[in-house]
Scaffold this motif. Structure first.
Motif, PDB file in Angstrom:
ATOM      1  N   LYS A  92     -22.700 -25.371   7.571  1.00 12.01           N
ATOM      2  CA  LYS A  92     -22.353 -25.910   8.900  1.00 12.01           C
ATOM      3  C   LYS A  92     -23.370 -25.468   9.946  1.00 12.01           C
ATOM      4  CE  LYS A  92     -17.418 -26.354   8.034  1.00 12.01           C
ATOM      5  NZ  LYS A  92     -16.068 -25.932   8.377  1.00 12.01           N
ATOM      6  N   HIS A 132     -22.529 -35.622   6.758  1.00 16.41           N
ATOM      7  CA  HIS A 132     -22.058 -34.581   7.669  1.00 16.41           C
ATOM      8  C   HIS A 132     -21.275 -35.125   8.853  1.00 16.41           C
ATOM      9  CE1 HIS A 132     -25.066 -35.218  10.885  1.00 16.41           C
ATOM     10  NE2 HIS A 132     -25.826 -35.610   9.888  1.00 16.41           N
ATOM     11  N   ASP A 192     -17.671 -35.035   7.846  1.00 14.80           N
ATOM     12  CA  ASP A 192     -17.916 -34.030   6.814  1.00 14.80           C
ATOM     13  C   ASP A 192     -17.148 -34.431   5.547  1.00 14.80           C
ATOM     14  OD1 ASP A 192     -17.828 -31.766   5.182  1.00 14.80           O
ATOM     15  OD2 ASP A 192     -17.419 -30.394   6.816  1.00 14.80           O
TER      16      ASP A 192
END
Length: 96
Positions: A35, A82, A85
């Protein structure tokens, strides 16, 4: 498998089995480090690392799906994004 090798599993998962396809959707699947990398603009590197890992794990993932379904996996595909996600694990089975 994801929890064992990434240190955490996805927050939400769903597996769909339809005819000759098994697909698992994993949401909120990235580690804390991944992340941070994504936030710093390094998503391409995260995806490359995940793809390399999936290639290494292909035999084990295939074995798990074959044991669960009683069928033979013809092909395995894995992809991540992403935003949102999400990861997808797709298994194409040999015809019944």
């Amino acid at each position: 498998m994801h929890r064992e090798h990434y240190g955490r599993g996805a927050d939400r998962t769903r597996t769909l089995i339809h005819q000759d396809v098994v697909m698992t959707r994993l949401e909120d699947c990235f580690t804390t480090v991944e992340k941070k990398m994504i936030a710093e603009g390094a998503f391409v590197q995260v995806r490359e690392t995940r793809t390399m890992f999936q290639d290494w794990m292909r035999p084990r993932f295939t074995e798990i799906v074959e044991e669960a379904t009683g069928r033979t996996v013809a092909a395995f595909f894995s992809q991540v994004t992403h935003d949102p996600d999400i990861a997808l694990e797709l298994f194409v089975m040999t015809p019944a």
